[in-house]
Design an enzyme around this catalytic site. Structure first.
Site, PDB file in Angstrom:
ATOM      1  N   GLY A  14      -1.505 -10.296 -14.980  1.00 49.26           N
ATOM      2  CA  GLY A  14      -1.800 -10.650 -13.583  1.00 49.26           C
ATOM      3  C   GLY A  14      -1.926  -9.446 -12.656  1.00 49.26           C
ATOM      4  N   ARG A  18       0.459 -10.261  -4.582  1.00 53.83           N
ATOM      5  CA  ARG A  18       1.444 -10.443  -3.509  1.00 53.83           C
ATOM      6  C   ARG A  18       2.360  -9.222  -3.345  1.00 53.83           C
ATOM      7  NH1 ARG A  18       3.206 -16.223  -5.881  1.00 53.83           N
ATOM      8  NH2 ARG A  18       2.158 -15.351  -7.698  1.00 53.83           N
ATOM      9  N   LYS A  25       2.154  -5.129 -11.078  1.00 61.90           N
ATOM     10  CA  LYS A  25       3.449  -5.760 -10.753  1.00 61.90           C
ATOM     11  C   LYS A  25       4.510  -5.528 -11.822  1.00 61.90           C
ATOM     12  CE  LYS A  25       4.099 -10.318 -10.913  1.00 61.90           C
ATOM     13  NZ  LYS A  25       4.077 -11.708 -10.404  1.00 61.90           N
ATOM     14  N   LYS A 367      19.832  26.081  -9.236  1.00 63.18           N
ATOM     15  CA  LYS A 367      18.546  25.680  -9.825  1.00 63.18           C
ATOM     16  C   LYS A 367      18.336  26.492 -11.088  1.00 63.18           C
ATOM     17  CE  LYS A 367      14.853  27.445  -9.915  1.00 63.18           C
ATOM     18  NZ  LYS A 367      13.672  28.284  -9.719  1.00 63.18           N
ATOM     19  N   ASN A 402      15.634  35.411  -6.118  1.00 57.59           N
ATOM     20  CA  ASN A 402      14.913  35.281  -7.398  1.00 57.59           C
ATOM     21  C   ASN A 402      13.405  35.349  -7.215  1.00 57.59           C
ATOM     22  OD1 ASN A 402      15.014  32.837  -6.034  1.00 57.59           O
ATOM     23  ND2 ASN A 402      14.930  31.615  -7.896  1.00 57.59           N
ATOM     24  N   SER A 426      32.427  38.535  -0.918  1.00 57.99           N
ATOM     25  CA  SER A 426      31.646  37.604  -0.088  1.00 57.99           C
ATOM     26  C   SER A 426      30.374  38.261   0.424  1.00 57.99           C
ATOM     27  CB  SER A 426      32.490  37.158   1.103  1.00 57.99           C
ATOM     28  OG  SER A 426      33.556  36.393   0.620  1.00 57.99           O
TER      29      SER A 426
HETATM   30  C1  UD1 Z   1       4.251 -19.415 -12.530  1.00 56.04           C
HETATM   31  C2  UD1 Z   1       4.069 -20.896 -12.871  1.00 56.04           C
HETATM   32  C3  UD1 Z   1       5.011 -21.714 -12.016  1.00 56.04           C
HETATM   33  C4  UD1 Z   1       6.452 -21.248 -12.213  1.00 56.04           C
HETATM   34  C5  UD1 Z   1       6.591 -19.745 -11.950  1.00 56.04           C
HETATM   35  C6  UD1 Z   1       7.956 -19.273 -12.384  1.00 56.04           C
HETATM   36  C7  UD1 Z   1       1.757 -21.308 -13.580  1.00 56.04           C
HETATM   37  C8  UD1 Z   1       0.423 -21.801 -13.169  1.00 56.04           C
HETATM   38  N1  UD1 Z   1       2.710 -21.301 -12.643  1.00 56.04           N
HETATM   39  O1  UD1 Z   1       3.822 -19.235 -11.193  1.00 56.04           O
HETATM   40  O2  UD1 Z   1       4.917 -23.082 -12.361  1.00 56.04           O
HETATM   41  O3  UD1 Z   1       7.323 -21.961 -11.360  1.00 56.04           O
HETATM   42  O4  UD1 Z   1       5.611 -19.016 -12.728  1.00 56.04           O
HETATM   43  O5  UD1 Z   1       8.143 -17.914 -12.152  1.00 56.04           O
HETATM   44  O6  UD1 Z   1       1.927 -20.950 -14.727  1.00 56.04           O
HETATM   45  N2  UD1 Z   1      -0.592 -13.851 -15.705  1.00 56.04           N
HETATM   46  C9  UD1 Z   1      -1.525 -13.431 -16.625  1.00 56.04           C
HETATM   47  N3  UD1 Z   1      -2.833 -13.771 -16.442  1.00 56.04           N
HETATM   48  C10 UD1 Z   1      -3.246 -14.519 -15.399  1.00 56.04           C
HETATM   49  C11 UD1 Z   1      -2.290 -14.952 -14.451  1.00 56.04           C
HETATM   50  C12 UD1 Z   1      -0.967 -14.609 -14.637  1.00 56.04           C
HETATM   51  O7  UD1 Z   1      -1.185 -12.744 -17.593  1.00 56.04           O
HETATM   52  O8  UD1 Z   1      -4.449 -14.787 -15.321  1.00 56.04           O
HETATM   53  C13 UD1 Z   1       0.826 -13.445 -15.882  1.00 56.04           C
HETATM   54  C14 UD1 Z   1       1.369 -12.607 -14.749  1.00 56.04           C
HETATM   55  O9  UD1 Z   1       1.192 -11.225 -15.014  1.00 56.04           O
HETATM   56  C15 UD1 Z   1       2.846 -13.010 -14.704  1.00 56.04           C
HETATM   57  C16 UD1 Z   1       2.866 -14.420 -15.290  1.00 56.04           C
HETATM   58  O10 UD1 Z   1       1.611 -14.619 -15.920  1.00 56.04           O
HETATM   59  O11 UD1 Z   1       3.648 -12.171 -15.523  1.00 56.04           O
HETATM   60  C17 UD1 Z   1       3.069 -15.496 -14.211  1.00 56.04           C
HETATM   61  O12 UD1 Z   1       2.023 -15.385 -13.256  1.00 56.04           O
HETATM   62  P1  UD1 Z   1       2.286 -15.534 -11.696  1.00 56.04           P
HETATM   63  O13 UD1 Z   1       1.012 -15.355 -10.988  1.00 56.04           O
HETATM   64  O14 UD1 Z   1       3.434 -14.696 -11.305  1.00 56.04           O
HETATM   65  O15 UD1 Z   1       2.686 -17.075 -11.627  1.00 56.04           O
HETATM   66  P2  UD1 Z   1       3.561 -17.791 -10.518  1.00 56.04           P
HETATM   67  O16 UD1 Z   1       2.736 -18.032  -9.317  1.00 56.04           O
HETATM   68  O17 UD1 Z   1       4.843 -17.099 -10.345  1.00 56.04           O
HETATM   69 CA    CA Z   2       5.683 -15.166 -11.026  1.00 53.39          CA
END
Ligand code: UD1
Ligand code: CA
Length: 476
Positions: A14, A18, A25, A367, A402, A426
């Site tokens: 992801g 945010r 992240k 150092k 130095n 000193s």
């Molecule tokens: C997700 C869940 C939500 C849950 C929450 C708990 C879904 C749709 N939602 O939401 O129900 O309550 O986690 O923490 O699953 N990622 C990918 N590829 C993508 C999108 C995300 O690898 O295309 C990975 C992200 O890097 C992350 C994880 O999936 O590590 C979760 O994604 P994130 O966007 O954080 O989901 P939440 O909105 O937290």
């Molecule tokens: Ca999450």
């Protein structure tokens, strides 16, 4: 079932939009380690031989390099799978199941643990419980918990209040009644792999975000009348996800509290546990006392019986048994021997070492300097690129000069050698490169520009002239 005979899919592709950061992240740190590493550590502890697929996408090279270069996980069987576009958690899992890892590596009967890379507070017990064998007919096991403030999480919709789970609805797609539900999905699932493969093919992206949601597999299982096992976890702190900088700060605080508590239970005495920050990689011996506002990070090792005063900041430091580091000392990538006294307000910069029984006093900066045993540098001094022997006494206000703008044999900074038993009065300076031989004395106020032989006395200042009555003459 042997916990290691499952496959593991770790979602880490992801954007983490945010977070509003250029760093991916899952590489943001809590307790001195990236979020993703905390999850990998739990896997390492509970299912060390399971094949792991890590889904990468956004800045995938950076994330992969961070894992490889850390050398922390070289014993795990990791395969990196690309998710070229981030089209949701369901799409991420689909990329894995359709890859050769999903098709060849995983046998149809091997269950699959799916978990996100942004939940750093998981514990071994939780991972172990989710990996308990599934009953033969179950489609999956779902992890949920009750949150006092469920905002942002997917809500678990049940028939009636306590009835069977019907589906999961993401916050953005939830109506007011669903938003009021406090039971949330933790984004951790243990799937029957055939159900997972088939289910992922059937996902649709008709939702407010236009994404393929992994959570929709729950509704699918219900429609297909396949049993779902639900593991309701009591301690919601373990399931805290990190989506923005505030959640990162909260996770950091919770993790720190766990770390401090662990050491307190091993007998470390904290004068203010709530203001002490300790990375997960720090080691602390018995009977250590830690004062207020202390920060210990990286590979720091604190020996038995050490006392750390208020506002001490140590990074990648080794502090030997029985030493005391007093208030306001900042030290990095260096070592302090046993029974030494350092500070208040000392500054140890990288590649320095302080021997056993030394005294390094206030406003002393080191150092790339090595100090032998039982040497005293008690006040207001700078030592850079220096080799100091043992039983040396360095008076107040000493400076190793130095750097003088010259480059000698390719070196801009020059070395100062002060051998065993030297006594420096000193307010002295040494202009490097220079050596003061064993047992020599250097008179106060000297600026030493040439080597001093062993057991000699060096005086390098103008002789004092007293003019009787001259002051009276000046006044008149
Ligand atoms: C997700 C869940 C939500 C849950 C929450 C708990 C879904 C749709 N939602 O939401 O129900 O309550 O986690 O923490 O699953 N990622 C990918 N590829 C993508 C999108 C995300 O690898 O295309 C990975 C992200 O890097 C992350 C994880 O999936 O590590 C979760 O994604 P994130 O966007 O954080 O989901 P939440 O909105 O937290
Ligand atoms: Ca999450």
């Amino acid at each position: 079932m042997n916990k290691t005979s499952c496959g593991i899919i770790l979602l880490a592709a992801g954007h983490g939009k945010r977070m509003r950061s250029s760093l991916p992240k899952v590489l943001h740190e809590v307790g001195g380690r990236p979020l993703l590493f905390h999850v990998l550590e739990r896997i390492q502890a509970v299912a060390p031989t399971a094949p792991i697929a890590i889904v990468l996408g956004h800045q995938s090279q950076k994330v992969e390099a961070a894992i490889r270069n850390s050398n922390l996980f070289s014993d795990l069987k990791i395969t990196y799978i690309q998710q070229p576009e981030q089209r949701g958690t369901g799409h991420a899992a689909k990329c894995v199941m359709e890859s050769s890892w999903g098709k060849d590596r995983l046998s149809a009967r091997q269950p699959v643990l799916v978990l996100p890379g942004d939940q750093p507070l998981l514990n071994d017990e939780l991972v172990s419980q989710i990996l308990e064998p599934l009953s033969r007919t179950s489609a999956l096991r779902l992890l949920t918990c009750e949150l006092p403030d469920p905002s942002g999480y997917g809500r678990v919709v049940r028939r009636g209040k306590k009835g069977p789970v019907l589906r999961i609805v993401e916050e953005r797609d939830a109506n007011l009644r669903e938003k009021a539900i406090c039971e949330v999905a933790a984004s951790i699932y243990f799937f029957q792999s055939s159900f997972l493969s088939v289910g992922l093919q059937r996902l649709s992206n008709k939702n407010s975000q236009g994404e393929y949601y992994l959570t929709d597999l729950i509704g699918q299982a219900v429609r297909a009348k396949k049993p779902i096992e639900v593991l309701v976890w009591k301690n919601h702190d373990h399931l805290r996800g990190v989506n923005d900088s505030w959640e990162l700060a909260q996770a950091q605080r919770l993790l720190n509290e766990q770390t401090v508590k662990k050491w307190a239970q091993k007998g470390v005495k904290f004068l203010d546990p709530w203001s002490t920050w300790i990375d997960v990689s720090v080691e602390i011996g018995e009977e250590v006392v830690i004062s207020q506002n202390v920060v210990l990070s990286g590979k720091t090792e604190i020996g038995r019986g050490v006392k750390l005063g208020p506002h001490v900041v140590l990074k990648n430091m080794q502090v030997g048994e029985g030493s005391e580091v007093k208030a306001g000392t900042v030290a990095e990538n260096s070592t302090i021997g046993s029974h030494a006294l350092v500070g208040p307000y000392a500054h140890l910069r990288p590649d320095s070492s302080v021997g056993e029984g030394c005294k390094i006093g206030n406003f002393v900066e080191l150092k790339k300097t090595h100090i032998g045993d039982h040497t005293s540098v008690a006040h207001l001094s700078y030592l850079g690129d220096a080799e100091v022997g043992s039983h040396v006494n360095i008076g107040c206000g000493f400076v190793t000069c130095n750097y003088d703008g010259r480059v000698i044999e390719g070196e801009r900074k020059h070395r100062t050698i002060i051998e065993d038993g030297v006594f420096l009065g000193s307010d002295c300076q040494t202009v490097a490169p220079v050596k003061i031989g064993k047992g020599a004395y250097v008179a106060s106020g000297s600026t030493i520009t040439e080597d001093v032989e062993a057991d000699s006395l060096a005086v390098a200042r103008a002789r004092q002239v007293n003019k009787p009555g001259y002051a009276r003459k000046l006044r008149s």
